[in-house]
Motif scaffolding. Structure first.
Motif, mmCIF file in Angstrom:
data_model
loop_
_atom_site.group_PDB
_atom_site.id
_atom_site.type_symbol
_atom_site.label_atom_id
_atom_site.label_comp_id
_atom_site.label_asym_id
_atom_site.label_seq_id
_atom_site.Cartn_x
_atom_site.Cartn_y
_atom_site.Cartn_z
ATOM 1 N N ASP A 44 1.154 -0.995 -0.137
ATOM 2 C CA ASP A 44 -0.179 -0.108 -0.346
ATOM 3 C C ASP A 44 1.229 0.869 0.325
ATOM 4 N N GLU A 45 2.251 1.262 0.825
ATOM 5 C CA GLU A 45 2.928 2.537 1.140
ATOM 6 C C GLU A 45 3.462 2.344 -0.810
ATOM 7 N N GLY A 48 1.247 4.052 -3.040
ATOM 8 C CA GLY A 48 0.792 4.992 -2.591
ATOM 9 C C GLY A 48 2.040 5.885 -3.381
ATOM 10 N N ASP A 51 1.779 6.154 -7.033
ATOM 11 C CA ASP A 51 0.367 7.476 -6.840
ATOM 12 C C ASP A 51 0.734 9.236 -6.605
#
Lengths: 78, 140
Positions: A44-45, A48, A51
């Protein structure tokens, strides 16, 4: 303390490898497996970050930073 | 006709290697499977395949190994071990990267070289604990 329902195998906390109870003490993590395991935990990191980076590169500041870097890259050395 | 124990062994192990042909070869169209982890019976070859695919999606490197078999009459009892790394979603659990090991027992009933009925129990609770979906009980 009860050990009822405790499974015979548990994943290693560092690399995720399935270890039988009597294998835990002698277990040495495989570095490649540990890296893959950690990257999956951090997905997820990582997503992220990518992104965020794409967003930054698409912003006025990011576009200017790219232009500046490109200009510096072509500047004669010395 | 292949030996009953060999039929069941292949049916348990091969689909996890991507060989789904054994399902059509060895599962009767009237097949009914009762798995303690499933709310409804598994029916026919398509049901068997869907059930395997549900788990291989969560454990793409998963494999099942048959540890022991006993045959009597038209039934075969099989003790097996499954092992795999959870890199896909399973039972609503997002990928954990954890490798799990579970054991199970399957009793299969055969007719004319095909499995027509099956009863399976396996360590579902152990899988959920190993994946961290349920807290690990304290050990003595």
């Amino acid at each position: 303390m009860s050990s009822a329902f405790a499974p015979h195998h548990m994943p290693c906390a560092e690399c995720g490898a399935s270890l039988a109870m009597d294998e835990r003490a002698d277990h040495v993590c495989d570095p490649e497996r540990r890296l893959e395991y950690r990257l999956l935990q951090l997905r997820d990191e990582v997503d992220g970050f990518e992104d965020g980076l794409c967003g930054y590169l698409d912003s006025p500041q990011g576009r200017f930073a790219q232009w500046l870097a490109e200009r510096d890259r072509h500047r004669p050395k010395g | 006709m292949a030996d009953a124990k060999l039929i069941v062994k292949r049916l348990i192990e091969e689909p996890w290697k991507g060989n789904f042909d054994v399902i059509d070869e060895y599962v009767a169209s009237s097949f009914v499977g009762r798995d303690a982890a499933e709310p409804e019976p598994i029916r026919g070859p398509a049901g068997v395949r869907a059930n395997v695919e549900k788990y291989t999606a969560g454990f793409p490197d998963g494999a099942i190994t048959v540890d022991d078999q006993i045959a009597e009459g038209d039934k075969v009892a099989t003790r097996w071990t499954g092992r795999g790394t959870q890199t896909g979603e399973v039972a609503g659990i997002a990928p954990t990267g954890k490798e799990v090991t579970v054991t199970g027992l399957t009793i299969s009933r055969l007719e004319d070289g095909k499995v027509v009925e099956e009863w399976t129990t396996w360590d579902t609770l152990g899988m959920l604990i190993q994946l961290g979906a349920i807290p690990e009980p304290a050990r003595a």
